[in-house]
Scaffold this motif. Structure first.
Motif, PDB file in Angstrom:
ATOM      1  N   THR A 207     -98.916 -48.148   8.209  1.00  0.00           N
ATOM      2  CA  THR A 207     -98.745 -49.003   9.158  1.00  0.00           C
ATOM      3  C   THR A 207     -99.246 -50.277   8.867  1.00  0.00           C
ATOM      4  N   ARG A 208    -100.036 -50.472   7.590  1.00  0.00           N
ATOM      5  CA  ARG A 208    -100.438 -51.926   7.143  1.00  0.00           C
ATOM      6  C   ARG A 208     -99.870 -52.106   5.714  1.00  0.00           C
ATOM      7  N   ASP A 209     -99.671 -50.862   4.974  1.00  0.00           N
ATOM      8  CA  ASP A 209     -99.357 -51.476   3.559  1.00  0.00           C
ATOM      9  C   ASP A 209     -98.050 -50.875   3.107  1.00  0.00           C
ATOM     10  N   PRO A 210     -96.958 -51.649   2.825  1.00  0.00           N
ATOM     11  CA  PRO A 210     -95.750 -51.368   2.423  1.00  0.00           C
ATOM     12  C   PRO A 210     -95.826 -50.544   1.046  1.00  0.00           C
ATOM     13  N   ARG A 211     -96.574 -50.654   0.368  1.00  0.00           N
ATOM     14  CA  ARG A 211     -96.691 -49.765  -0.790  1.00  0.00           C
ATOM     15  C   ARG A 211     -97.038 -48.210  -0.600  1.00  0.00           C
ATOM     16  N   VAL A 212     -97.959 -48.176   0.432  1.00  0.00           N
ATOM     17  CA  VAL A 212     -98.453 -46.846   0.782  1.00  0.00           C
ATOM     18  C   VAL A 212     -97.213 -46.161   1.445  1.00  0.00           C
ATOM     19  N   HIS A 213     -96.494 -46.919   2.213  1.00  0.00           N
ATOM     20  CA  HIS A 213     -95.456 -46.195   3.166  1.00  0.00           C
ATOM     21  C   HIS A 213     -94.290 -45.968   2.198  1.00  0.00           C
ATOM     22  N   LEU A 214     -93.945 -46.723   1.044  1.00  0.00           N
ATOM     23  CA  LEU A 214     -92.777 -46.483   0.110  1.00  0.00           C
ATOM     24  C   LEU A 214     -93.252 -45.069  -0.574  1.00  0.00           C
ATOM     25  N   THR A 215     -94.524 -45.057  -0.822  1.00  0.00           N
ATOM     26  CA  THR A 215     -94.878 -43.865  -1.940  1.00  0.00           C
ATOM     27  C   THR A 215     -95.003 -42.595  -0.839  1.00  0.00           C
ATOM     28  N   PHE A 216     -95.400 -42.910   0.487  1.00  0.00           N
ATOM     29  CA  PHE A 216     -95.349 -41.867   1.520  1.00  0.00           C
ATOM     30  C   PHE A 216     -93.785 -41.105   1.499  1.00  0.00           C
ATOM     31  N   LEU A 217     -93.015 -42.191   1.738  1.00  0.00           N
ATOM     32  CA  LEU A 217     -91.608 -41.757   1.815  1.00  0.00           C
ATOM     33  C   LEU A 217     -90.983 -41.098   0.714  1.00  0.00           C
ATOM     34  N   GLU A 218     -91.428 -41.693  -0.778  1.00  0.00           N
ATOM     35  CA  GLU A 218     -90.787 -40.921  -1.719  1.00  0.00           C
ATOM     36  C   GLU A 218     -91.229 -39.565  -1.929  1.00  0.00           C
TER      37      GLU A 218
END
Ligand SMILES: Cc1cc2nc3c(=O)[nH]c(=O)nc-3n(C[C@H](O)[C@H](O)[C@H](O)COP(=O)(O)OP(=O)(O)OC[C@H]3O[C@@H](n4cnc5c(N)ncnc54)[C@H](O)[C@@H]3O)c2cc1C
Length: 462
Positions: free
Chosen positions: A412-423
């Motif tokens: 919810t804060r960090d796009p890098r984390v969200h991208l890795t999570f989605l990958e």
């Protein structure tokens, strides 16, 4: 027909079940054996419509990005066929609004294309493309009732049909038999009838229920999102929901709950249940939308796998694939990807082999390794849920679950984390990627939700 000794080029393979796993397996086998017969209990419809043998097809079916890429490899042009039929292509982080228990995830263009198609369109497209292979034949309206052969090799399948080419024909011979009959596979009974001990099973059942309905997209609907996933979990309600666009200007809405809070299929309950999600976005969107179908339900959501270990005493030319081997809680959207990967793997196992000998242990061991990471992810998440029945959560699963909670907060804060999570969710990277220093630092540094990111805007609905 000399089982196991058959040269691949002369062999006949029988695939039981013409669902996604069966079709893709047939496609791959057709490149290696003389003839493939797909035996399917249903009469197959001429169009993208639900059918009886695949009751899950009325529910949302997210096709994982790795699954889509594998399908494209197996059936070149597949993605274009789906989008050509009207299935919207979305950016996974830019167009799909995701709310986890900590808040709305960061929105940004990810470059990860995600096709939103109905399950009937996915299957019908695959079927149309597979049917073009000249050495694949379909025996529709024909149910397999057992296997012929002995404990070391099968020689074919027993059939039950009241019409069509197999009427009055009790068996079909085969050099290789593939069970692709899905989640309800009767293979244990079939193996016992041959004198084999069925492989042990592992089950983790979070007692999740689905209720789904299709709507027409309201005229004039405009929004900053194209699809929406609201995930349940503490500190909010456990209920979840998905709204996804489909071909034909439609939305599919699936509501998800567990235990005593599973959604019902009663008309008056659907909208109020949606109102009970952590955010009203889905309920507000469908409140004035026109329903195009009734409400269907599914409780067929447990994680269940057959453990075919090295040395298992199974017929050497019987393979299990798709949900028949391993099925997952569908909220993780892994089943179609696993089916596609299983088919691609079978092709690898057969390439360069002059005969079928040794195929079963080789294939099952590699497929188990491949699906282990899917299983571990689903098991770690489900084992800690309150309604789950199965192996009690291990210490490492509890730790993993707590860490994943921090990762979700960081999404919810960090796009890098969200991208890795989605990958990771879409099987493009191994779960260990979430432990990379940059991701771990972000996950462990902050606490709780991001800066209260607002729900993505909707305007233009009545
Ligand atoms: C509610 C729900 C939602 C899901 N959502 C997703 C999702 O979002 N994303 C995703 O990737 N996956 C999802 N899945 C999983 C997905 O549907 C399957 O993993 C995938 O379709 C592969 O299935 P399969 O081909 O192994 O089996 P199925 O699709 O079930 O096909 C089995 C076939 O075998 C036939 N058959 C059965 N018995 C016999 C017999 N004795 N003789 C002849 N034919 C027989 C049936 O008629 C059927 O055609 C979901 C599943 C469920 C239950």
């Amino acid at each position: 027909m000399t089982t196991l000794k058959a040269g691949l080029g002369d062999a006949q393979a029988v695939v039981i079940g013409g669902g996604l796993a069966g079709l893709l397996t047939a496609r791959v086998l057709a490149q290696h054996v003389a003839r493939v017969v797909v035996v399917e209990q249903d009469r197959l419809p001429e169009g993208p419509v639900p059918r009886r043998g695949v009751p899950q097809s009325t529910h949302v079916h997210g096709l994982g990005v790795r699954g889509l890429r594998t399908l494209e490899r197996l059936l070149p042009g597949f993605t274009g066929e789906l989008t050509g039929a009207g299935a919207p292509m979305l950016d996974l982080a830019g167009d799909l609004a995701m709310r986890n228990p900590h808040g709305w995830a960061a929105v940004f263009p990810s470059g990860l294309g995600f096709v939103c198609a109905s399950r009937p369109l996915v299957e019908w497209t695959v079927r149309r493309m597979v049917r073009t292979a000249p050495n694949i034949v379909f025996h529709e309206g024909t149910r397999v009732t057992g296997l012929t052969g002995n404990t070391s090799a099968v020689t074919g399948v027993r059939l039950h049909t009241t019409e069509g080419p197999d009427h009055d024909r009790p068996t079909l011979t085969a050099d290789l038999v593939v069970d692709a009959t899905g989640r309800g596979s009767p293979v244990d009974t079939w193996l016992e009838q041959l004198g084999c001990v069925p492989p042990p099973k592992e089950v983790i059942d979070p007692h999740i229920g689905y209720a789904s309905r299709i709507y027409r997209v309201p005229e004039g609907h405009r929004a900053a999102w194209q699809a929406c996933y609201i995930q349940g979990g503490p500190p909010g309600p456990h209920r979840g929901g998905v709204l996804a666009p489909l071909e034909g200007g439609r939305w599919i809405v699936t509501l998800i709950g567990s235990g005593a809070d599973r959604p019902s299929t009663r008309e008056p309950d659907f909208l109020p249940y949606a109102r009970g999600l952590a955010d009203p976005l889905i309920a507000d969107s469908i409140a004035h939308a026109e329903p195009l179908t009734g409400i269907t339900g599914s409780h067929a959501t447990s994680n269940r796998r057959r453990l075919i270990r090295p040395g298992a005493r199974l017929p050497g030319n019987l393979l299990l694939t798709g949900d028949a081997l391993c099925c997952f809680n569908p909220v993780y959207g892994q089943g179609m990807t696993a089916a596609a990967l299983g088919a691609a793997l079978l092709g690898e196992c057969l390439t360069g082999r002059p005969e079928l000998s040794g195929i079963s242990p080789r294939y099952h061991s590699r497929l188990t390794t491949l699906t282990n990471s899917f299983w571990d992810m689903a098991a770690a998440a489900d084992n800690v849920l309150p309604d789950t029945e199965g192996t009690p959560p291990s210490w490492s699963q509890r730790v993993a679950s707590r860490y994943m909670d921090r990762v979700q907060a960081a999404c919810t804060r960090d796009p890098r984390v969200h991208l890795t999570f989605l990958e990771v969710l879409h099987s493009l990277r191994p779960p260990s990627s979430l432990l990379a220093p940059g991701i771990a630092l972000s996950a462990l540094a902050g606490r709780g939700a991001g800066q209260g990111r607002p729900a993505p805007a909707t305007s233009g609905t009545p």
